[in-house]
Design a protein around this motif. Sequence first.
Motif, PDB file in Angstrom:
ATOM      1  N   UNK A   1       0.832  -1.206   0.000  1.00  0.00           N
ATOM      2  CA  UNK A   1       0.000   0.000   0.000  1.00  0.00           C
ATOM      3  C   UNK A   1       0.867   1.258   0.000  1.00  0.00           C
ATOM      4  N   UNK A   2       1.933   1.241   0.788  1.00  0.00           N
ATOM      5  CA  UNK A   2       2.842   2.390   0.848  1.00  0.00           C
ATOM      6  C   UNK A   2       3.509   2.617  -0.504  1.00  0.00           C
ATOM      7  N   UNK A   3       3.934   1.535  -1.150  1.00  0.00           N
ATOM      8  CA  UNK A   3       4.576   1.667  -2.468  1.00  0.00           C
ATOM      9  C   UNK A   3       3.575   2.225  -3.473  1.00  0.00           C
ATOM     10  N   UNK A   4       2.326   1.719  -3.433  1.00  0.00           N
ATOM     11  CA  UNK A   4       1.302   2.228  -4.354  1.00  0.00           C
ATOM     12  C   UNK A   4       1.028   3.709  -4.095  1.00  0.00           C
ATOM     13  N   UNK A   5       0.960   4.078  -2.801  1.00  0.00           N
ATOM     14  CA  UNK A   5       0.710   5.482  -2.454  1.00  0.00           C
ATOM     15  C   UNK A   5       1.848   6.362  -2.957  1.00  0.00           C
ATOM     16  N   UNK A   6       3.089   5.915  -2.706  1.00  0.00           N
ATOM     17  CA  UNK A   6       4.244   6.694  -3.172  1.00  0.00           C
ATOM     18  C   UNK A   6       4.261   6.776  -4.698  1.00  0.00           C
ATOM     19  N   UNK A   7       3.854   5.693  -5.352  1.00  0.00           N
ATOM     20  CA  UNK A   7       3.814   5.691  -6.813  1.00  0.00           C
ATOM     21  C   UNK A   7       2.781   6.709  -7.310  1.00  0.00           C
ATOM     22  N   UNK A   8       1.588   6.711  -6.672  1.00  0.00           N
ATOM     23  CA  UNK A   8       0.562   7.692  -7.062  1.00  0.00           C
ATOM     24  C   UNK A   8       1.062   9.115  -6.821  1.00  0.00           C
ATOM     25  N   UNK A   9       1.698   9.347  -5.654  1.00  0.00           N
ATOM     26  CA  UNK A   9       2.223  10.682  -5.354  1.00  0.00           C
ATOM     27  C   UNK A   9       3.277  11.090  -6.376  1.00  0.00           C
ATOM     28  N   UNK A  10       4.135  10.140  -6.757  1.00  0.00           N
ATOM     29  CA  UNK A  10       5.165  10.445  -7.748  1.00  0.00           C
ATOM     30  C   UNK A  10       4.524  10.775  -9.091  1.00  0.00           C
ATOM     31  N   UNK A  11       3.489  10.004  -9.486  1.00  0.00           N
ATOM     32  CA  UNK A  11       2.800  10.288 -10.748  1.00  0.00           C
ATOM     33  C   UNK A  11       2.138  11.661 -10.707  1.00  0.00           C
ATOM     34  N   UNK A  12       1.513  11.983  -9.567  1.00  0.00           N
ATOM     35  CA  UNK A  12       0.880  13.288  -9.432  1.00  0.00           C
ATOM     36  C   UNK A  12       1.922  14.404  -9.526  1.00  0.00           C
ATOM     37  N   UNK A  13       3.067  14.190  -8.870  1.00  0.00           N
ATOM     38  CA  UNK A  13       4.126  15.192  -8.916  1.00  0.00           C
ATOM     39  C   UNK A  13       4.643  15.341 -10.344  1.00  0.00           C
ATOM     40  N   UNK A  14       4.816  14.214 -11.019  1.00  0.00           N
ATOM     41  CA  UNK A  14       5.281  14.267 -12.411  1.00  0.00           C
ATOM     42  C   UNK A  14       4.261  15.004 -13.268  1.00  0.00           C
ATOM     43  N   UNK A  15       2.972  14.714 -13.070  1.00  0.00           N
ATOM     44  CA  UNK A  15       1.925  15.407 -13.840  1.00  0.00           C
ATOM     45  C   UNK A  15       1.924  16.906 -13.545  1.00  0.00           C
ATOM     46  N   UNK A  16       2.064  17.269 -12.245  1.00  0.00           N
ATOM     47  CA  UNK A  16       2.120  18.702 -11.909  1.00  0.00           C
ATOM     48  C   UNK A  16       3.319  19.375 -12.559  1.00  0.00           C
ATOM     49  N   UNK A  17       4.478  18.704 -12.458  1.00  0.00           N
ATOM     50  CA  UNK A  17       5.680  19.277 -13.065  1.00  0.00           C
ATOM     51  C   UNK A  17       5.532  19.384 -14.580  1.00  0.00           C
ATOM     52  N   UNK A  18       4.888  18.389 -15.186  1.00  0.00           N
ATOM     53  CA  UNK A  18       4.661  18.420 -16.633  1.00  0.00           C
ATOM     54  C   UNK A  18       3.749  19.594 -16.993  1.00  0.00           C
ATOM     55  N   UNK A  19       2.644  19.729 -16.227  1.00  0.00           N
ATOM     56  CA  UNK A  19       1.721  20.833 -16.487  1.00  0.00           C
ATOM     57  C   UNK A  19       2.418  22.179 -16.283  1.00  0.00           C
ATOM     58  N   UNK A  20       3.224  22.256 -15.231  1.00  0.00           N
ATOM     59  CA  UNK A  20       3.949  23.502 -14.957  1.00  0.00           C
ATOM     60  C   UNK A  20       4.950  23.800 -16.069  1.00  0.00           C
ATOM     61  N   UNK A  21       5.633  22.752 -16.537  1.00  0.00           N
ATOM     62  CA  UNK A  21       6.595  22.945 -17.627  1.00  0.00           C
ATOM     63  C   UNK A  21       5.875  23.378 -18.892  1.00  0.00           C
ATOM     64  N   UNK A  22       4.722  22.745 -19.188  1.00  0.00           N
ATOM     65  CA  UNK A  22       3.951  23.125 -20.377  1.00  0.00           C
ATOM     66  C   UNK A  22       3.482  24.564 -20.245  1.00  0.00           C
ATOM     67  N   UNK A  23       2.969  24.922 -19.057  1.00  0.00           N
ATOM     68  CA  UNK A  23       2.497  26.289 -18.825  1.00  0.00           C
ATOM     69  C   UNK A  23       3.653  27.289 -18.983  1.00  0.00           C
ATOM     70  N   UNK A  24       4.820  26.930 -18.407  1.00  0.00           N
ATOM     71  CA  UNK A  24       5.985  27.807 -18.519  1.00  0.00           C
ATOM     72  C   UNK A  24       6.389  27.969 -19.981  1.00  0.00           C
ATOM     73  N   UNK A  25       6.420  26.831 -20.705  1.00  0.00           N
ATOM     74  CA  UNK A  25       6.764  26.905 -22.132  1.00  0.00           C
ATOM     75  C   UNK A  25       5.744  27.726 -22.906  1.00  0.00           C
ATOM     76  N   UNK A  26       4.458  27.547 -22.569  1.00  0.00           N
ATOM     77  CA  UNK A  26       3.422  28.334 -23.244  1.00  0.00           C
ATOM     78  C   UNK A  26       3.596  29.820 -22.944  1.00  0.00           C
TER      79      UNK A  26
END
Length: 178
Positions: free
Chosen positions: A93-118
Motif C-alpha cells: 500500500x505504501x509503495x502504491x501510495x508513493x507511486x501515485x504521489x510520484x505520478x501526481x508530482x510528475x503530472x504537476x511538473x509536466x503541467x507547470x513545464x507546459x504552462x511555462x513553455x506556453x
Amino acid sequence: MDSIIAVIASFSIFIILAYRLGYRRSMKALDDKIATIRQTLEEAAKAREAALQAVTQERRRYASIGQEIDLTINRAEEQALSLRHQAFQELDDLVKKRHREAEQMINRLHEEAVRTLQEEATAATLATFETLVEKEFTAAQHEALNEKSLAKIAEQLKPKSQRPIAAKRARSKSRFAE
C-alpha cells in the motif's frame, strides 16, 4: 565322672537359665526388630506409591506443558505469518501510495513545464509581434488591430450562448470607431 556329671549338670542349668532369661528377651527384641522392619517396609511401600503417583502426575503435567508449548508455538507461527502478511500488505500500500504521489508530482511538473513553455512562447510571440507591428504597421492599422484583438478576447471570455451578441457588439463598436 562325677566331675563330668557336675559339668553337664552345670551346663544344663546354665542353658535352662539362659534360655528362660535370654530367650524371651531375645525373642522380644527380634519381634520388636521385625515390627520395626515391617513398619519401615510399609512406609517405604507408601513412599514408593506416593513417588509413583508424583511421577505419574509429573508425566501428565509434562505432557500438558508440552501440548501448551506446541499450541503456543503454533499460535506464534500463525501470528508471525499474519504479521508478515500484514507488513507486506502495508508495504505494498505504501509503495502504491508513493507511486501515485510520484505520478501526481510528475503530472504537476509536466503541467507547470507546459504552462511555462506556453508563457515563454506567448511572451516571445508577443515580443516578435510587437516588433513586427511597430515596424510594419501604421497608427491606424495598430488601432484596428487592437480593436479586433479586444473583440476576439471579449468573445472568448463570454459564455457560448452570448457570443453572437458579443460579436455583434464588437462589430458595432468597431464601426463607430471607424
